[in-house]
Design an enzyme around this catalytic site. Structure first.
Site, short mmCIF file in Angstrom:
data_model
loop_
_atom_site.label_atom_id
_atom_site.label_comp_id
_atom_site.label_asym_id
_atom_site.label_seq_id
_atom_site.Cartn_x
_atom_site.Cartn_y
_atom_site.Cartn_z
N SER A 129 -16.21 35.19 -16.76
CA SER A 129 -16.67 36.17 -15.77
C SER A 129 -15.80 36.32 -14.53
CB SER A 129 -18.10 35.84 -15.33
OG SER A 129 -19.01 36.27 -16.30
N LYS A 176 -19.89 36.65 -4.46
CA LYS A 176 -20.72 37.23 -5.53
C LYS A 176 -22.19 36.95 -5.26
CE LYS A 176 -20.92 37.09 -10.64
NZ LYS A 176 -20.33 36.45 -11.84
N SER A 208 -18.52 39.17 -15.38
CA SER A 208 -19.56 39.77 -14.57
C SER A 208 -19.26 39.83 -13.08
CB SER A 208 -20.86 38.99 -14.78
OG SER A 208 -20.68 37.64 -14.35
#
Length: 527
Positions: free
Chosen positions: A195, A76, A171
């Site tokens: 997330s 990420k 996210s």
């Protein structure tokens, strides 16, 4: 080959059935084929091929570094990666290249893992849809799955409409899409209020949020220091346990990591669940919970009971306060953390030269989106001298009560809690963006954020497909530092439910990588 588990692909590499270069090239070509999913912000093709080449030389000498040697992974884009742009999907960090690796990234590289690139997210990881970053929203690979398309045809919807695509959740949506579309074997996400687990549930993956303090946060660009944890996204539970075993352990660079030594997280085969006590929190029958998720939740509880486990209803009485408490603490820490982005040391800097104050203001106005600015404003309001006791201090006290609720339940003999992860399956993007980010996050984090406030381990395990042909996952929550027990139960559950593999033939018609592996659709996550 791309549908194999980490252990299987590692064995194939050792036996010479496939080389690290071939594996890397397959994944890179698939990333290009699935570019429209928008899963990756940065693809490091040259670097990845070089790492694969080095891995190949090690295999030739019989000197593999570990189980991940030569295996493609993704990270990420809020983890620092030396020499690779790290943006947090924000204008504020566009062009920022960190001089060092996050500890978790370094640990993966030390094992010989091949880093393909950085994945998309909501700006600074603030969101539950992966729709609010500057690089645009991430598309859920299940939007193009045979399972979803066939259900749409049956209900007389036009399945070919491009506007119908679904969100990944957030996210860490880029990481979830990357693993779900077979472009990598595992990916790192982060988890502050759900997330990692939220996109795992919507993309049919295993999403693990480890115990706070088990994995180093050094190099993870902070959102909420007291809740952030690096998360792990994989296609099966054992893969998550393998990655956790590599990442876990004390880090001198992160004082919040536990000092106790941790061994590899080998999962014993759980043949008898008769000794287990599974708790079902009654407060989690929340408004907005879809009848389908509710039904699968009950079915899962019945499954445990039918195999001899003791299933009891438990109470976490302060649950109703948790989302408000989380909002206060989250925004307060966000306001504090975002103060570092002032245009002086790194990241974006505006062209205003009138004064230092004007430069600060213009830099932050240009660098942050409305969502981030809104959270900074809320947080600063809660931290004002006249508000501090009424909001921040009170929220800290409520956080302690929420953590104590979990302690009491686990002390009563409960081993694992079973809850929903999300309110429903993935929704279409156009439906999702009808509401603002804050409303959506408050709703979507409802089952996940209290675990972050209590610092407990939790994992999403995909259970079944909804009537729309989309994944529905359930969450298992364990006591602090009982990650191994939690994953052992999760693995048993995974083997019982036999979640189907995503069938992406329609998406991959033109992709040679998949045409060679027609059997991929029948690869089952039994492992």
């Amino acid at each position: 080959m791309l549908g194999l588990s980490l252990r299987e692909v590692s064995a194939a590499l050792k036996q010479g059935q496939v080389s690290p270069m071939e594996l890397c090239q397959k994944c890179l070509s698939l990333i290009k084929e699935t570019k429209f999913l928008n899963a990756y912000i940065t693809v490091e093709e040259e670097r990845a091929l070089k790492q694969a080449e080095e891995s190949e030389k090690r295999y030739e000498k019989g000197q593999a570094l570990g189980i991940l040697d030569g295996i493609p992974i993704a990270v990420k884009d809020n983890f620092s990666t030396a020499g690779i742009e790290t943006t947090c999907a924000s204008n504020m960090l566009k062009g920022y290249i960190p001089p060092y690796n996050a500890t978790v990234v370094q640990k993966l590289l030390d094992q010989g893992a091949v880093l393909l690139g950085k994945t998309n997210l909501d700006e600074f990881a603030m969101g539950s849809g992966s729709t609010d970053g500057i690089f645009g929203p991430v598309r859920n690979p299940w939007s193009y799955s045979k399972q979803y398309r066939e259900k749409k045809k049956q209900s007389h919807h036009r399945a070919d409409e491009d506007s119908d695509w679904l969100i990944t959740g957030g996210s860490s949506g880029g990481s979830a899409a990357a693993v779900s579309a077979f472009t990598c074997f595992a990916a790192l996400g982060s988890d502050t209020g759900g997330s990692t687990r939220n996109p795992a549930a919507l993309c049919g993956l295993v999403g693990l949020k480890p115990t706070y303090g088990l994995i180093s946060r050094y190099g993870l660009i902070p959102l909420v220091n007291s809740m952030d944890v690096p998360g792990i996204l994989t296609r099966c539970v054992e893969d998550a346990a393998i990655v956790l075993g590599i990442l876990a352990g004390h880090d001198p660079k992160d004082s919040t990591t536990a000092q106790d030594p941790v061994g590899p997280f080998t999962l014993p085969i759980l043949r008898d669940v008769g000794k287990l006590c599974i708790g079902i929190p009654k407060e989690y029958s929340a408004p907005g919970l879809s009848s389908e998720v509710q039904a699968f939740w009950s079915k899962a509880a019945d499954l445990f009971a039918s195999k001899g486990a003791k299933v009891v209803e438990v109470s976490l009485p302060h649950t109703s306060y948790s989302i408000v408490c989380y909002h206060v603490l989250c925004t307060a820490e966000v306001a504090s953390n975002m103060a570092r982005f002032d245009g002086l040391e790194y990241g974006h800097r505006c062209n205003v030269n009138v004064s230092t104050e004007a430069m600060y203001a213009a830099t932050r106005r240009e660098g942050f989106n409305d969502v981030v600015r809104g959270r900074i404003l809320s947080g600063n309001f809660f931290l004002l001298k006249e508000n501090y006791d009424d909001y921040f201090v009170k929220a800290q006290k409520v956080r302690r009560l929420i953590a104590n609720d979990f302690v009491k339940v686990f002390n009563s003999g409960v081993d694992v809690l079973l809850t929903p992860t999300t309110l429903s399956n993935a929704v279409p993007y156009l439906e999702f963006i009808k509401e603002d980010n804050r409303t959506r996050s408050a709703r979507d984090d409802i089952f996940t954020q209290s675990v972050n406030m209590a610092g407990l381990p939790a994992v999403n395990v995909p259970m079944a497909l909804s009537s729309q042909g989309l994944p529905i996952g359930l969450q298992l929550i364990g006591r602090a530092f009982s990650d191994q027990q939690l994953l052992t139960v999760a693995k048993w559950f995974e083997e019982q439910v036999q979640f189907p593999v995503i069938q992406l033939q329609e998406l991959m018609d033109s992709c040679q990588t998949f045409s060679q592996h027609k059997k991929l659709a029948s690869v089952s996550l039994k492992r």
